[in-house]
Enzyme design. Structure first.
Site, mmCIF file in Angstrom:
data_model
loop_
_atom_site.group_PDB
_atom_site.id
_atom_site.type_symbol
_atom_site.label_atom_id
_atom_site.label_comp_id
_atom_site.label_asym_id
_atom_site.label_seq_id
_atom_site.Cartn_x
_atom_site.Cartn_y
_atom_site.Cartn_z
ATOM 1 N N CYS A 121 0.860 -1.187 0.000
ATOM 2 C CA CYS A 121 0.000 0.000 0.000
ATOM 3 C C CYS A 121 0.888 1.225 0.000
ATOM 4 C CB CYS A 121 -0.958 0.009 1.187
ATOM 5 S SG CYS A 121 -0.190 0.415 2.759
ATOM 6 N N GLY A 122 0.320 2.388 0.190
ATOM 7 C CA GLY A 122 1.079 3.630 0.117
ATOM 8 C C GLY A 122 2.194 3.717 1.140
#
Lengths: 95, 461
Positions: free
Chosen positions: A11-12
């Protein structure tokens, strides 16, 4: 299924949403008797880590040319459509 | 209220966040309907995470403080405010006196605003409630009044909902995320910068057509996206600047390099434990809120982490890393030394993308603008940031530097919140809420135009 399949969750941050996904996958795959090794990373690291994974699951758009199946989903975050995604993951791992 | 809170605070202070937070999390979990066993383990896990984060912050602080001081002696450049990164900021926020109460407060504010149809967003991203605790904690530090801090945290949670509503249509169409909005206080406050940048660039012939190719950047600058390499390189560079003339210089330089590389890997790992502990709570909170939210159209509010994979966001932030380092050196009056939050720059730019149609050049310009302003905000606000860290019980070495982080030390809402509260006390806090209410009212009167201004497609309904 002797050696556990390796799942990479991205994810980020490699921290926030990927932890939610990793824990959810770990739990539901264990219920199905599937043994997997899950690791997490930032989306910016996904390219250099893709070689060590059998399946990549992300909460955010990922490159398409990693040579490894990629499933992009936010179902584990919203709680909507979770079961379908788990089915998809199981299918991807068994193929 | 204040007496009760003060007594409670005395008890809490003597126990420390590592003990109190598990207890509070346990009860919050129970109230929200989590199973006792799960809530119990969640609480303990969070306590453990705090101990881990504290250890790593100690390592980072030690390394960075020493080298920062050595640099001052060598080069006479004062960069004595250390960027400890959002993982530390989140831990500080949750560990502060405001952080202990932020989850119930923000849930309450969200439900009330939903019931009265002020907002459409149901913010189930409990993890990112830390931003509200951060703003509330700042107000608490500046007013010395916990009630004010808690009210400010509530206003901050409303601000996030407003920004989420405002940018929802843009996010949904550009990122193809139907029904999602992003109530994230690192990302959403950047929108005005993107609007200004667009306005200016559209008026410069030639420049208005500039763009940069995403693939080229990702290939050439990919290393800026790999935290441990980045940590090592920055550590070596800082070490060289600080210790080149010291005794056993090579040893010190190499040690600084490996220490900072270690921090880049370990700090996120520790925060991962914190996140793991919060999962049962955030799932319980999600179900609790969903059950009580009305069944009309609502947006599910999620972490902007889900936007970061966008090629434009990745590419522009890779280029913004060296730009940010350069800014930290050349900006006059800046005292911030960037480190841990170089990894957080994608969050700053993610909401520029819809407005700029993924134009990387423009995103870099707007990002540079926001960061440049951010350095001055962070420099001015670092004493409060540091006080909040002490309040949360984080151990700071004697004579250590002040601290900040890009998220949310660089972000403007804290200036609005703390300055008004500092100057006018409760009137200032009410004024903050008033400003938000007025802006929200204007938005509700002219929703379509506001949404388009934030990057929503104009023609589609």
């Amino acid at each position: 299924m002797d050696t556990p399949k390796r799942v990479l969750v991205a994810c980020g941050t490699g921290i926030a949403t990927s932890t939610v996904v990793a824990k959810a996958i770990e739990e539901s795959l264990k219920e199905r008797g599937l043994n997997v090794m899950i690791s997490q990373c930032k989306i910016s690291e996904v390219r250099s880590l893709a070689g060590n994974a059998d399946l990549i699951i992300t909460t955010t758009p990922a490159p398409k040319d990693l040579g490894v199946p990629v499933i992009q989903t936010i179902a584990f975050l919203t709680g909507i459509g979770k079961e379908e995604v788990i089915e998809e993951i199981v299918k991807a791992l068994e193929s | 209220m204040e007496v009760f809170l003060t007594t409670l605070k005395a008890v809490i202070d003597s126990l420390g966040a590592t003990v109190v937070l598990p207890i509070i999390i346990f009860f919050v979990g129970l109230v929200l309907g989590a199973k006792p066993g799960k809530a119990f383990r969640a609480g303990i896990t969070i306590g453990i995470a705090f101990i881990g984060i504290n250890l790593v912050i100690g390592l980072m602080w030690g390394s960075l403080s020493d080298v920062a001081q050595a640099m001052v002696t060598n080069w006479n450049i004062t960069r004595d405010i250390v960027d400890v990164g959002w993982p530390a900021a989140a831990a500080i926020a949750f560990g502060s006196d405001v952080g202990l109460w932020v989850i119930p407060i923000a849930i309450l504010v969200n439900l009330v605003l939903l019931v009265f149809k002020v907002t459409k967003t149901l913010n189930i991203d409990i993890w990112n409630y830390w931003h509200f605790a951060f703003l509330g904690g700042m107000v608490y530090m500046v007013t010395n009044n916990l009630t004010y801090g808690l009210v400010a945290a509530g206003i901050a949670s409303a601000l996030a909902l407003f920004l989420a509503d405002w940018t929802a249509k843009a996010v949904q169409s550009f990122y193809n995320l139907p029904g999602i909005s992003i109530p994230h206080l690192t990302t959403a406050p950047g929108v005005p910068f993107a609007i200004i940048t667009n306005w200016i660039l559209d008026r410069i012939p030639g420049v208005k057509d500039w763009n940069v190719d995403s693939d080229t950047i990702q290939k050439r600058f990919g290393v800026f996206g790999e935290p441990i390499v980045l940590g090592l390189v920055i550590g070596l560079a800082l070490g060289a600047l600080g210790y080149y003339n010291a005794e056993s210089a090579a040893v010190k330089i190499l040690q600084t390099g490996i220490n900072l590389a270690a921090v880049m890997l370990l700090l996120p790992r520790m925060v991962q434990i914190l996140m793991e502990g919060l999962i049962p709570i955030s799932e319980a909170a999600r179900d609790f809120m969903k059950k009580r939210a009305s069944d009309r159209e609502i947006y599910i509010g999620l972490d902007s982490a889900i936007l970061i994979g966008n090629p434009a966001a990745i590419s522009s932030s890779l280029l913004l890393v060296p730009i940010a380092i350069l800014l930290s050196i050349i900006l006059p009056g800046n005292r911030v030394i960037l480190f841990a939050d170089l990894a957080v720059i994608p969050f700053v730019v993610a909401l520029f993308a819809p407005l700029m149609k993924g134009n990387i050049f423009r995103m870099i310009v707007a990002g540079t603008l926001e960061l440049a302003v951010g350095f001055y905000i962070a420099t001015a606000m670092s004493p409060l940031f540091t006080a909040a860290a002490l309040n949360a019980g984080f151990a700071m070495p004697e004579g250590a530097s002040n601290i900040t982080s890009i998220a949310d030390g660089f972000i403007w809402p804290q200036v609005l919140f703390t300055k008004l509260a500092e100057m006018f006390g409760i009137v200032g806090i009410v004024a903050t809420a008033g400003i938000l209410a007025v802006v929200w009212f204007l938005f509700s009167k002219n929703t379509k135009a506001w949404e388009v201004a934030a990057g929503a497609p104009a023609e589609k309904k």
